[in-house]
Write an enzyme that holds these catalytic residues in place. Structure first.
Site, PDB file in Angstrom:
ATOM      1  N   HIS A 196      33.975  37.406  41.334  1.00  0.00           N
ATOM      2  CA  HIS A 196      34.752  38.380  41.483  1.00  0.00           C
ATOM      3  C   HIS A 196      35.954  38.102  42.321  1.00  0.00           C
ATOM      4  O   HIS A 196      35.859  37.718  43.458  1.00  0.00           O
ATOM      5  CB  HIS A 196      34.423  39.793  41.852  1.00  0.00           C
ATOM      6  CG  HIS A 196      33.692  40.593  40.963  1.00  0.00           C
ATOM      7  ND1 HIS A 196      33.623  41.789  40.963  1.00  0.00           N
ATOM      8  CD2 HIS A 196      33.031  40.293  39.466  1.00  0.00           C
ATOM      9  CE1 HIS A 196      32.861  42.437  39.873  1.00  0.00           C
ATOM     10  NE2 HIS A 196      32.649  41.407  39.142  1.00  0.00           N
ATOM     11  N   TYR A 216      36.395  51.211  44.209  1.00  0.00           N
ATOM     12  CA  TYR A 216      35.972  52.248  45.347  1.00  0.00           C
ATOM     13  C   TYR A 216      36.955  53.218  45.249  1.00  0.00           C
ATOM     14  O   TYR A 216      38.064  53.008  45.269  1.00  0.00           O
ATOM     15  CB  TYR A 216      36.041  51.193  46.652  1.00  0.00           C
ATOM     16  CG  TYR A 216      35.184  49.911  46.965  1.00  0.00           C
ATOM     17  CD1 TYR A 216      35.349  49.041  46.562  1.00  0.00           C
ATOM     18  CD2 TYR A 216      34.085  50.616  47.553  1.00  0.00           C
ATOM     19  CE1 TYR A 216      34.402  47.901  46.831  1.00  0.00           C
ATOM     20  CE2 TYR A 216      33.245  49.570  48.285  1.00  0.00           C
ATOM     21  CZ  TYR A 216      33.364  48.163  47.646  1.00  0.00           C
ATOM     22  OH  TYR A 216      32.344  47.327  47.936  1.00  0.00           O
ATOM     23  N   PRO A 260      27.200  50.944  53.829  1.00  0.00           N
ATOM     24  CA  PRO A 260      27.321  50.004  52.716  1.00  0.00           C
ATOM     25  C   PRO A 260      28.640  49.925  52.198  1.00  0.00           C
ATOM     26  O   PRO A 260      28.997  49.028  51.156  1.00  0.00           O
ATOM     27  CB  PRO A 260      26.389  50.638  51.713  1.00  0.00           C
ATOM     28  CG  PRO A 260      26.524  52.008  51.981  1.00  0.00           C
ATOM     29  CD  PRO A 260      26.450  52.136  53.253  1.00  0.00           C
ATOM     30  N   LYS A 263      28.394  44.765  53.523  1.00  0.00           N
ATOM     31  CA  LYS A 263      28.166  43.687  54.808  1.00  0.00           C
ATOM     32  C   LYS A 263      26.649  43.651  55.077  1.00  0.00           C
ATOM     33  O   LYS A 263      26.463  42.766  55.777  1.00  0.00           O
ATOM     34  CB  LYS A 263      29.016  44.058  55.910  1.00  0.00           C
ATOM     35  CG  LYS A 263      30.507  44.004  55.500  1.00  0.00           C
ATOM     36  CD  LYS A 263      30.821  42.546  55.643  1.00  0.00           C
ATOM     37  CE  LYS A 263      32.320  42.224  54.906  1.00  0.00           C
ATOM     38  NZ  LYS A 263      32.265  41.143  54.010  1.00  0.00           N
ATOM     39  N   TYR A 297      36.579  41.480  53.593  1.00  0.00           N
ATOM     40  CA  TYR A 297      35.759  41.601  52.309  1.00  0.00           C
ATOM     41  C   TYR A 297      34.957  40.417  51.931  1.00  0.00           C
ATOM     42  O   TYR A 297      33.738  40.304  51.644  1.00  0.00           O
ATOM     43  CB  TYR A 297      36.478  42.093  51.284  1.00  0.00           C
ATOM     44  CG  TYR A 297      35.515  42.999  50.022  1.00  0.00           C
ATOM     45  CD1 TYR A 297      35.105  44.298  50.416  1.00  0.00           C
ATOM     46  CD2 TYR A 297      35.087  42.197  49.119  1.00  0.00           C
ATOM     47  CE1 TYR A 297      34.308  44.776  49.229  1.00  0.00           C
ATOM     48  CE2 TYR A 297      34.104  42.824  48.170  1.00  0.00           C
ATOM     49  CZ  TYR A 297      33.729  44.100  48.393  1.00  0.00           C
ATOM     50  OH  TYR A 297      32.875  44.678  47.365  1.00  0.00           O
TER      51      TYR A 297
HETATM   52  C1  PHB Z   1      26.115  47.625  44.931  1.00  0.00           C
HETATM   53  O1  PHB Z   1      26.307  46.739  44.091  1.00  0.00           O
HETATM   54  O2  PHB Z   1      25.004  48.228  45.127  1.00  0.00           O
HETATM   55  C2  PHB Z   1      27.199  47.762  46.066  1.00  0.00           C
HETATM   56  C3  PHB Z   1      28.171  46.982  45.910  1.00  0.00           C
HETATM   57  C4  PHB Z   1      29.281  47.266  47.056  1.00  0.00           C
HETATM   58  C5  PHB Z   1      29.209  47.968  48.105  1.00  0.00           C
HETATM   59  C6  PHB Z   1      27.780  48.571  48.170  1.00  0.00           C
HETATM   60  C7  PHB Z   1      27.100  48.392  47.041  1.00  0.00           C
HETATM   61  O3  PHB Z   1      30.100  48.225  49.056  1.00  0.00           O
END
Ligand code: PHB
Ligand code: APR
Length: 389
Positions: A72, A200, A292, A296, A384
């Site tokens: 990505h 997000y 989450p 991280k 990130y």
């Molecule tokens: C996930 O793919 O489960 C996932 C991805 C990014 C995040 C949290 C969970 O910030």
């Protein structure tokens, strides 16, 4: 029994450390409380920083990851009907890898089997003894019989609920914690991802996240109340709520289907200092937890493994204790930055019960500055994709 390093915990941090040490001829025994299937049954996130990817390669466990992962170049953030892309590639010339933590753990177990690494499953009553001396040992029971392993070092990779952290006396240890007033309801579904990057979403109804595992397997989350019961959330209610939190352009593309996994996770920030006590070293969730939002969790466990691995190799190869002596300081320095990024993104993207209208305006201003300010985007991208080790 005797070995060089006893690793308590057969999750990703214990396994990765075990594999890296094995390739340097350093012997380990891993003690895992659960069965392998139980460990592999846990659904966890799947964003890998460059540092973790490089260590998977160094551990010789990257073939399947390289074949099946997504690369990505960026991620998307939405607020109400607006959406913008933070392009890591353009901003800082780096990417992240999307590859499920469960797959990382599966590959590490396969590698451990292949190299004949010793892993004892379903162990109980694990106790770490004499860690403050130069000859620690670990006692435990397996199949009802008591066992003891003498060793040089103990790596506490047994997660937040393990015994390792509690082995460090309260007089020596300081815990820092923040519990967020909401949780994440996560759903795994055999449906195609709604977008080619993660989304997000900040919305008046709360946070949402669109993530993925592969072309046919998607992972979605919505912010929920901590006392919500997962049984109150039918699949229809979940999909309806998710759509209402996404920009129309994304919601219109969403392919829904039956959930194959559904669970609620609380959001907490936690750090234990120090991460070393004598011959005991804490790694991963045993020492720290992040919400989450910043992806991280696994990556901070990986940076711990990096510092401990380097320190132990320096000790065994050069009889130099500098790396292990500076382990806690180095690991914590990076951990606190990851804690801040995770805390900041959680504050920017979620709705808090006590948020005033002024707070909401501040949140909006922060998202808009991230939308239109390249420096803010660079900061987000650097954190990130992962700060250097
Ligand atoms: C996930 O793919 O489960 C996932 C991805 C990014 C995040 C949290 C969970 O910030
Ligand atoms: N004895 C032996 N094993 C134990 C004990 C014990 N007393 N207590 C816990 N364990 C095992 C657990 O069963 C688990 O398999 O330790 C392992 C710890 O693994 P994780 O919790 O996955 O922790 P870690 O390896 O540090 O990985 C961190 O996991 O939770 C995610 O978001 C987190 O991605 C991060 C990653």
């Amino acid at each position: 029994m005797r070995t060089q390093v006893v690793i308590v915990g057969g999750g990703p941090s214990g396994l990765l450390l075990g594999q890296l040490l094995h390739r340097k001829g350093i012997e380990t025994i891993i003690l895992e409380r659960k069965t392998r299937d139980y460990v592999l049954g846990r659904i966890r996130a799947g964003i890998l920083e460059t540092g973790l990817v490089d260590m998977m390669r160094e551990a010789g466990v990257s073939d399947r990851m390289d074949k099946e992962c997504f690369i990505h170049h960026g991620t998307c953030i939405s607020y109400e009907n607006e959406m913008f892309d933070i392009n890591f590639q353009e901003l800082i010339g780096q990417n992240v890898i999307v590859y499920g933590q469960t797959e990382v753990t599966r590959d590490l177990y396969d590698a451990r089997d292949a190299c004949g690494g010793r892993t004892l499953f379903e162990v109980e009553d694990v106790e770490i003894r004499d860690a403050e001396t130069d000859s620690p040992h670990v006692t435990f029971t397996i199949d009802g019989s008591a066992k003891r392993i003498d060793c040089d070092f103990v790596a506490g990779c047994d997660g937040f609920h393990g015994v390792s952290r509690k082995t460090i006396p309260d007089t020596v240890r300081k815990d820092y914690e923040k519990v967020f007033p909401f949780g994440w309801l996560g759903v795994l579904s055999e449906t195609p991802p709604v977008h080619d990057e993660l989304v997000y979403a900040n919305s008046a109804r709360g946070f949402a996240l669109c993530s993925m595992r592969n072309e046919h397997l998607s992972r979605y989350y919505v912010q929920c109340d901590l006392d919500d019961d997962v049984f109150e959330w039918s699949d229809d209610r979940f999909w309806d709520e998710l759509k209402r939190r996404l920009p129309e352009s994304v919601a219109d593309k969403l392919v829904t289907g039956p959930s194959i996994e559904k669970s609620i996770a609380p959001l907490r920030s936690f750090v234990c200092e120090p991460m070393r006590w004598g011959r005991l070293f804490l790694c991963g969730d045993a020492a720290h937890i992040v919400p989450p939002t910043g992806a991280k969790g696994l990556n901070t466990a990986a940076s711990d493994v990096h510092y401990l691995f380097k320190g132990l190799v320096q000790y065994y190869q050069d009889n130099d204790t500098n790396g292990i002596d500076r382990y806690s300081e180095r690991a914590l320095a990076r951990i606190w930055k990851a804690e801040r990024f995770s805390w900041a993104t959680t504050n920017m993207l979620h709705r808090f019960p006590d948020q005033s209208e002024f707070d909401l305006k501040m949140q909006r201003a922060e998202i808009e500055s991230l939308h239109y300010n390249e420096t803010a985007q660079k900061w987000f991208a650097q954190n990130y994709v992962g700060l250097p080790y």
